[in-house]
Design an enzyme around this catalytic site. Structure first.
Site, PDB file in Angstrom:
ATOM      1  N   ASP A 135       0.840  -1.199   0.000  1.00  0.00           N
ATOM      2  CA  ASP A 135       0.000   0.000   0.000  1.00  0.00           C
ATOM      3  C   ASP A 135       0.879   1.255   0.000  1.00  0.00           C
ATOM      4  O   ASP A 135       0.868   2.026   0.944  1.00  0.00           O
ATOM      5  CB  ASP A 135      -0.953  -0.001   1.223  1.00  0.00           C
ATOM      6  CG  ASP A 135      -0.218  -0.021   2.550  1.00  0.00           C
ATOM      7  OD1 ASP A 135       0.968  -0.414   2.589  1.00  0.00           O
ATOM      8  OD2 ASP A 135      -0.828   0.403   3.567  1.00  0.00           O
ATOM      9  N   ASP A 147       6.797   1.429   2.067  1.00  0.00           N
ATOM     10  CA  ASP A 147       6.518   0.440   1.001  1.00  0.00           C
ATOM     11  C   ASP A 147       7.347   0.793  -0.239  1.00  0.00           C
ATOM     12  O   ASP A 147       7.838  -0.108  -0.933  1.00  0.00           O
ATOM     13  CB  ASP A 147       5.038   0.471   0.575  1.00  0.00           C
ATOM     14  CG  ASP A 147       4.089   0.170   1.703  1.00  0.00           C
ATOM     15  OD1 ASP A 147       3.605  -0.954   1.804  1.00  0.00           O
ATOM     16  OD2 ASP A 147       3.831   1.092   2.499  1.00  0.00           O
ATOM     17  N   ASN A 167      -2.450   2.701   3.608  1.00  0.00           N
ATOM     18  CA  ASN A 167      -1.949   4.019   4.005  1.00  0.00           C
ATOM     19  C   ASN A 167      -2.790   5.146   3.404  1.00  0.00           C
ATOM     20  O   ASN A 167      -3.094   6.135   4.059  1.00  0.00           O
ATOM     21  CB  ASN A 167      -0.494   4.188   3.559  1.00  0.00           C
ATOM     22  CG  ASN A 167       0.454   3.372   4.411  1.00  0.00           C
ATOM     23  OD1 ASN A 167       0.282   3.292   5.623  1.00  0.00           O
ATOM     24  ND2 ASN A 167       1.450   2.765   3.776  1.00  0.00           N
ATOM     25  N   THR A 185       2.924  -6.013   2.812  1.00  0.00           N
ATOM     26  CA  THR A 185       3.439  -4.883   3.596  1.00  0.00           C
ATOM     27  C   THR A 185       2.336  -3.842   3.829  1.00  0.00           C
ATOM     28  O   THR A 185       2.615  -2.682   4.085  1.00  0.00           O
ATOM     29  CB  THR A 185       4.659  -4.221   2.907  1.00  0.00           C
ATOM     30  OG1 THR A 185       4.238  -3.710   1.643  1.00  0.00           O
ATOM     31  CG2 THR A 185       5.803  -5.193   2.713  1.00  0.00           C
ATOM     32  N   PHE A 214      -0.514  -0.668  12.729  1.00  0.00           N
ATOM     33  CA  PHE A 214      -1.408  -0.170  11.687  1.00  0.00           C
ATOM     34  C   PHE A 214      -1.939  -1.251  10.724  1.00  0.00           C
ATOM     35  O   PHE A 214      -3.153  -1.347  10.494  1.00  0.00           O
ATOM     36  CB  PHE A 214      -0.710   0.939  10.862  1.00  0.00           C
ATOM     37  CG  PHE A 214      -1.527   1.395   9.697  1.00  0.00           C
ATOM     38  CD1 PHE A 214      -2.530   2.338   9.852  1.00  0.00           C
ATOM     39  CD2 PHE A 214      -1.341   0.849   8.424  1.00  0.00           C
ATOM     40  CE1 PHE A 214      -3.320   2.741   8.782  1.00  0.00           C
ATOM     41  CE2 PHE A 214      -2.115   1.238   7.346  1.00  0.00           C
ATOM     42  CZ  PHE A 214      -3.105   2.186   7.531  1.00  0.00           C
ATOM     43  N   ASN A 215      -1.039  -2.049  10.117  1.00  0.00           N
ATOM     44  CA  ASN A 215      -1.492  -2.993   9.066  1.00  0.00           C
ATOM     45  C   ASN A 215      -2.509  -3.995   9.607  1.00  0.00           C
ATOM     46  O   ASN A 215      -3.417  -4.419   8.884  1.00  0.00           O
ATOM     47  CB  ASN A 215      -0.314  -3.757   8.464  1.00  0.00           C
ATOM     48  CG  ASN A 215       0.554  -2.874   7.587  1.00  0.00           C
ATOM     49  OD1 ASN A 215       0.104  -1.826   7.118  1.00  0.00           O
ATOM     50  ND2 ASN A 215       1.794  -3.290   7.371  1.00  0.00           N
ATOM     51  N   HIS A 241       9.950   0.151   8.278  1.00  0.00           N
ATOM     52  CA  HIS A 241       9.166  -1.060   8.548  1.00  0.00           C
ATOM     53  C   HIS A 241       9.193  -2.054   7.371  1.00  0.00           C
ATOM     54  O   HIS A 241       9.682  -3.169   7.492  1.00  0.00           O
ATOM     55  CB  HIS A 241       7.702  -0.700   8.821  1.00  0.00           C
ATOM     56  CG  HIS A 241       7.497   0.282   9.914  1.00  0.00           C
ATOM     57  ND1 HIS A 241       7.615  -0.041  11.241  1.00  0.00           N
ATOM     58  CD2 HIS A 241       7.168   1.606   9.891  1.00  0.00           C
ATOM     59  CE1 HIS A 241       7.360   1.018  11.988  1.00  0.00           C
ATOM     60  NE2 HIS A 241       7.089   2.029  11.191  1.00  0.00           N
ATOM     61  N   ASP A 242       8.595  -1.646   6.257  1.00  0.00           N
ATOM     62  CA  ASP A 242       8.348  -2.599   5.162  1.00  0.00           C
ATOM     63  C   ASP A 242       9.620  -3.160   4.507  1.00  0.00           C
ATOM     64  O   ASP A 242       9.644  -4.349   4.121  1.00  0.00           O
ATOM     65  CB  ASP A 242       7.447  -1.948   4.096  1.00  0.00           C
ATOM     66  CG  ASP A 242       6.072  -1.617   4.655  1.00  0.00           C
ATOM     67  OD1 ASP A 242       5.681  -2.243   5.659  1.00  0.00           O
ATOM     68  OD2 ASP A 242       5.391  -0.745   4.091  1.00  0.00           O
TER      69      ASP A 242
END
Ligand code: BDR
Ligand code: CA
Length: 313
Positions: A9, A14, A39, A125, A167-168, A242-243
């Site tokens: 996303d 990402d 996102n 992700t 979040f995800n 993160h991703d």
């Protein structure tokens, strides 16, 4: 060579994950990029993924639109962290690729059905809506999936979306629960590990020093990311990669260490909605279903990121 489907996303981090994977084409073959609302909304994430491929000179990679909202119809967004366009206002080259009209869910199903057993790695992700729906539509694809390496959740620390949830997972807890309860081998890159990857001033300068067009765009995105996170959190939180941890794991798994745990997602309403509850002391006696990464060699991770961006040219 890993054959992967990147389900994302984009999203600033990402975007880094996509570039990192494209820069490692000797080890990772991206069969397709499937997008999902997360996102920001679906149209924006789809266009961003297309444009990022164009930035990397890889318009040969198919990009698909997927689910526009969570299984239960929620629209949870993070524009305050990624900008309303999802890429922090950074202008990307417009893709000239003809639109891929297949739905992300169908691409996942078709690709898996035509693959050898245990050959495809799926890398979510973003919210896991596309993958969950694919698994509902065609449960037989389980056999074809080698591993799911996902960014999401937090086992032993606070959430970043609510005090309990990352979040995800918060954006689609039902999808995450469907995916996590399968027998497919799973690796979780949650906040436990991704919060060890701050993009510091020095690291940002290293990114800028690479000097190629994709690296400059990534550096500009990281500057936007830092600005947005700072203003949202009043300077309290760093900007984390993160991703890209998902891609780093595919390239150099030894950068990470972790253990297998039994994990369940809280899909109930309430303060723990979207929490990834890990049975840390095995009190439930349930068989572990996820390998949760807990430590990363963060300097090794950044060296790998710089290398991938340099190799991308
Ligand atoms: C995750 O949430 C999104 O905002 C990021 O892109 C990342 O996938 C981190 O919690
Ligand atoms: Ca993401």
């Amino acid at each position: 060579m890993r054959q992967i489907i990147l389900d994302c996303d984009p999203g600033l981090d990402d975007a880094v994950a996509i570039m990192m994977a494209l820069g490692a084409s000797e080890k990772i073959e991206i069969l397709g990029i499937t997008t999902v609302a997360g996102n920001v909304g679906l149209d924006a994430v789809y266009q961003n993924a297309r444009n990022l491929c164009s930035l990397a000179g890889r318009e040969d990679i198919p990009v698909f639109q997927g689910c526009p909202h969570s299984i239960m119809g929620k629209h949870v967004r993070a524009a305050e962290v990624h900008g309303s366009d999802g890429v922090g206002g950074v202008i990307l080259p417009s893709s000239t690729r003809e639109h891929d009209v297949m739905h992300s869910v169908d691409f996942i199903v078709d690709t898996c059905m035509n693959a050898e057993d245990k050959s495809i790695t799926i890398c979510p992700t973003g919210p896991m809506t596309n993958l969950a729906v694919a698994l509902i539509k065609a449960p037989e694809i389980e056999e074809k999936i080698r591993e799911i390496v996902f960014m999401g959740g937090v086992a032993f620390g606070p959430g970043n979306c609510t005090p309990a949830a990352e979040f995800n997972i918060f954006a689609d807890p039902h999808a995450a629960q469907i995916v996590i309860q399968t027998d497919i081998p799973k690796v979780m890159m949650g906040l436990d590990v991704t919060h060890q990857t701050p993009c510091t001033d020095d690291r940002l300068n290293e990114l800028k020093a690479i000097g190629t067009e994709p690296a400059n765009a990534i550096a500009a995105m990281m500057e936007a990311y830092r600005r947005l996170v700072m203003s949202r959190d009043h300077g309290q939180n760093d900007c984390m990669m993160h991703d890209p941890c998902v891609i780093a794991y595919l390239l150099e798994p030894d950068l990470f260490s972790g253990r297998h745990y039994y994990v369940e997602v809280d899909t109930h309403d309430g303060v723990s909605h979207g929490r990834t509850l890990a049975d840390g002391l095995s009190v439930s006696k349930k068989a572990p279903n996820v390998k949760i990464m807990e430590k990363i060699d963060d300097e090794g991770f950044y060296q790998l990121l710089y290398k991938s961006l340099r190799d991308l040219g």
